[in-house]
Design a protein around this motif. Structure first.
Motif, PDB file in Angstrom:
ATOM      1  N   THR A  78      -1.180   5.474 -10.384  1.00  8.38           N
ATOM      2  CA  THR A  78      -1.458   4.946  -9.043  1.00  8.38           C
ATOM      3  C   THR A  78      -2.062   6.053  -8.194  1.00  8.38           C
ATOM      4  N   THR A  79      -1.266   6.988  -7.786  1.00 10.03           N
ATOM      5  CA  THR A  79      -1.758   8.053  -6.892  1.00 10.03           C
ATOM      6  C   THR A  79      -1.775   9.405  -7.587  1.00 10.03           C
ATOM      7  N   GLY A  80      -2.113   9.407  -8.861  1.00  9.55           N
ATOM      8  CA  GLY A  80      -2.173  10.657  -9.605  1.00  9.55           C
ATOM      9  C   GLY A  80      -1.075  10.798 -10.628  1.00  9.55           C
ATOM     10  N   GLU A  81       0.070  10.157 -10.399  1.00 10.00           N
ATOM     11  CA  GLU A  81       1.138  10.169 -11.390  1.00 10.00           C
ATOM     12  C   GLU A  81       0.710   9.344 -12.595  1.00 10.00           C
ATOM     13  N   LEU A  82       1.156   9.760 -13.774  1.00  8.37           N
ATOM     14  CA  LEU A  82       0.816   9.053 -14.995  1.00  8.37           C
ATOM     15  C   LEU A  82       2.076   8.579 -15.701  1.00  8.37           C
ATOM     16  N   ALA A  83       1.964   7.446 -16.390  1.00 10.65           N
ATOM     17  CA  ALA A  83       3.056   6.949 -17.223  1.00 10.65           C
ATOM     18  C   ALA A  83       2.454   6.254 -18.439  1.00 10.65           C
TER      19      ALA A  83
ATOM     20  N   HIS B  27       0.840  -1.184   0.000  1.00  7.80           N
ATOM     21  CA  HIS B  27       0.000   0.000   0.000  1.00  7.80           C
ATOM     22  C   HIS B  27       0.880   1.240   0.000  1.00  7.80           C
ATOM     23  N   GLY B  28       0.628   2.126  -0.940  1.00  4.55           N
ATOM     24  CA  GLY B  28       1.410   3.345  -1.025  1.00  4.55           C
ATOM     25  C   GLY B  28       2.634   3.231  -1.905  1.00  4.55           C
ATOM     26  N   SER B  29       2.818   2.087  -2.585  1.00 10.72           N
ATOM     27  CA  SER B  29       3.955   1.943  -3.502  1.00 10.72           C
ATOM     28  C   SER B  29       3.896   3.030  -4.578  1.00 10.72           C
ATOM     29  N   GLY B  30       5.045   3.560  -4.923  1.00  8.56           N
ATOM     30  CA  GLY B  30       5.108   4.592  -5.941  1.00  8.56           C
ATOM     31  C   GLY B  30       4.890   4.034  -7.331  1.00  8.56           C
ATOM     32  N   LEU B  31       4.651   4.928  -8.274  1.00  7.51           N
ATOM     33  CA  LEU B  31       4.336   4.511  -9.639  1.00  7.51           C
ATOM     34  C   LEU B  31       5.464   3.671 -10.238  1.00  7.51           C
ATOM     35  N   ILE B  32       6.693   4.115 -10.092  1.00  7.75           N
ATOM     36  CA  ILE B  32       7.817   3.392 -10.691  1.00  7.75           C
ATOM     37  C   ILE B  32       7.961   2.002 -10.085  1.00  7.75           C
ATOM     38  N   GLU B  33       7.767   1.894  -8.787  1.00  4.53           N
ATOM     39  CA  GLU B  33       7.834   0.591  -8.128  1.00  4.53           C
ATOM     40  C   GLU B  33       6.743  -0.342  -8.666  1.00  4.53           C
ATOM     41  N   CYS B  34       5.567   0.195  -8.902  1.00  2.62           N
ATOM     42  CA  CYS B  34       4.471  -0.611  -9.423  1.00  2.62           C
ATOM     43  C   CYS B  34       4.740  -1.049 -10.872  1.00  2.62           C
ATOM     44  N   ILE B  35       5.295  -0.147 -11.654  1.00  5.82           N
ATOM     45  CA  ILE B  35       5.649  -0.498 -13.035  1.00  5.82           C
ATOM     46  C   ILE B  35       6.715  -1.588 -13.042  1.00  5.82           C
ATOM     47  N   ASP B  36       7.694  -1.460 -12.165  1.00  3.90           N
ATOM     48  CA  ASP B  36       8.741  -2.485 -12.061  1.00  3.90           C
ATOM     49  C   ASP B  36       8.136  -3.842 -11.704  1.00  3.90           C
TER      50      ASP B  36
ATOM     51  N   VAL C 258      -6.651  -4.793 -11.318  1.00  3.14           N
ATOM     52  CA  VAL C 258      -7.028  -5.632 -10.181  1.00  3.14           C
ATOM     53  C   VAL C 258      -6.455  -5.083  -8.874  1.00  3.14           C
ATOM     54  N   GLN C 259      -5.325  -4.379  -8.974  1.00  2.00           N
ATOM     55  CA  GLN C 259      -4.713  -3.795  -7.771  1.00  2.00           C
ATOM     56  C   GLN C 259      -5.491  -2.579  -7.267  1.00  2.00           C
ATOM     57  N   GLY C 260      -6.465  -2.126  -8.058  1.00  2.00           N
ATOM     58  CA  GLY C 260      -7.200  -0.919  -7.700  1.00  2.00           C
ATOM     59  C   GLY C 260      -6.581   0.329  -8.306  1.00  2.00           C
ATOM     60  N   TRP C 261      -5.611   0.133  -9.213  1.00  2.00           N
ATOM     61  CA  TRP C 261      -4.962   1.255  -9.881  1.00  2.00           C
ATOM     62  C   TRP C 261      -5.640   1.504 -11.228  1.00  2.00           C
ATOM     63  N   ALA C 262      -5.460   2.695 -11.759  1.00  5.04           N
ATOM     64  CA  ALA C 262      -6.110   3.068 -13.016  1.00  5.04           C
ATOM     65  C   ALA C 262      -5.220   2.747 -14.203  1.00  5.04           C
ATOM     66  N   ALA C 263      -5.840   2.194 -15.255  1.00  2.06           N
ATOM     67  CA  ALA C 263      -5.112   1.892 -16.491  1.00  2.06           C
ATOM     68  C   ALA C 263      -6.077   2.014 -17.658  1.00  2.06           C
ATOM     69  N   ALA C 264      -5.557   2.415 -18.800  1.00  2.00           N
ATOM     70  CA  ALA C 264      -6.383   2.558 -19.998  1.00  2.00           C
ATOM     71  C   ALA C 264      -5.515   2.357 -21.228  1.00  2.00           C
ATOM     72  N   GLY C 265      -6.163   1.980 -22.319  1.00  2.00           N
ATOM     73  CA  GLY C 265      -5.476   1.954 -23.601  1.00  2.00           C
ATOM     74  C   GLY C 265      -5.362   3.366 -24.134  1.00  2.00           C
ATOM     75  N   ILE C 266      -4.415   3.567 -25.039  1.00  2.00           N
ATOM     76  CA  ILE C 266      -4.168   4.885 -25.626  1.00  2.00           C
ATOM     77  C   ILE C 266      -4.402   4.821 -27.130  1.00  2.00           C
TER      78      ILE C 266
END
Length: 284
Positions: A150-155, A70-79, A130-138
């Protein structure tokens, strides 16, 4: 999200098409993207048991959950996404046989652990959401990309190249190469709906089926696209033409009549009437 449930008993194609209609009858945001992609894949072989594939998708998600907190940063989640999907489970972009139809069939993608951008993107989007994070196709002019947060940051990630993160210069190069725009590349990043992602997946099969003159596969795929597109007349007309090519004249005539009797799509009426006249000649 609406999740379909059926046991290991095989079902027929008509039942699967009805389940597809039910799967997309909800709000677009509530469509279970990976589950519906599995259903589309099963339309090519209704005897396949989807339970193991569902369990595999759940495993991908749980493995990511186990390596983040909980609270993992965006880069950590991408990794974590990259490590689980591409390293642990061995997924990769199919560079050797990119145009292989199997690359757009999610069942076969899971079996072979390789695919094209949109099929790999569906797997990544599923595991991320499934983690409760937002994702979409582009809406990308070239390869399918995904946007994650995750928490507002986008990649922006490239699912074909092991979820490589694209920076502004990468995005600028991709969008300007295709569209000739000199505006900020991020202005071209437009999320697409779940239904559009599924249509893009099926369109890959449709195009390749037509290229190799596989009328039966082209017809099956276009029928699924008609459902996804909520009976869009353009697909109805294409289905009629494919049925006519397959010698199903009466069925083709019925589809043309449905199109002509419906509201809108007047721009297609001339083509439909021309095909109708040709088919009437073949019936006489």
């Amino acid at each position: 999200m609406l999740r379909l449930h059926w046991g290991s008993q095989p079902v027929d194609r008509a039942t699967l098409l009805q389940q597809l209609r039910e799967a997309i009858s909800t709000r677009d945001a509530d469509i279970d993207l990976a589950e519906t992609a599995l259903l589309l894949a099963a339309l090519d072989d209704p005897s396949v048991d989807l339970v193991p594939y569902r369990q595999h998708l759940d495993l991908l998600a749980s493995d990511i959950g186990a390596t983040t907190r909980h609270g993992s940063g965006l880069i950590e989640c991408i990794d974590a996404l990259r490590a689980v999907v591409y390293t642990t489970h061995g997924y990769s972009g199919d560079r050797r046989s990119y145009d292989d139809i199997q690359n757009a069939n999610l069942i076969r993608v899971i079996d072979r652990r390789c695919g094209i951008p949109v099929s790999l993107g569906i797997i990544c989007i599923h595991a991320w959401r499934v983690q409760g994070w937002a994702a979409a196709g582009i809406r990308s002019p070239a390869h399918f990309l995904i946007q994650v947060s995750t928490t507002g940051e986008l990649a922006i990630l490239d699912p074909f190249h092991q979820a490589r993160q694209l920076d502004d210069s990468n995005l600028h190069e991709r969008f300007t190469a295709q569209e000739g725009s000199t505006e900020n590349a991020m202005n071209g990043v437009v999320p697409v709906s779940n239904r559009e992602i599924l249509l893009r997946l099926q369109n890959n099969i449709r195009i390749r089926a037509r290229q190799r003159d596989d009328t039966a596969l082209a017809l099956r795929t276009t029928e699924s696209m008609l459902v996804l597109a909520k009976d869009a007349p353009v697909f109805r007309l294409e289905i009629a033409a494919l049925k006519a090519k397959a010698g199903e004249i009466k069925a083709a005539m019925s589809d043309i009549e449905t199109l002509l009797e419906g509201q809108g799509a007047e721009e297609l009426h001339e083509q439909a009437e021309l095909l109708q006249a040709t088919l009437k000649g073949r019936l006489n």
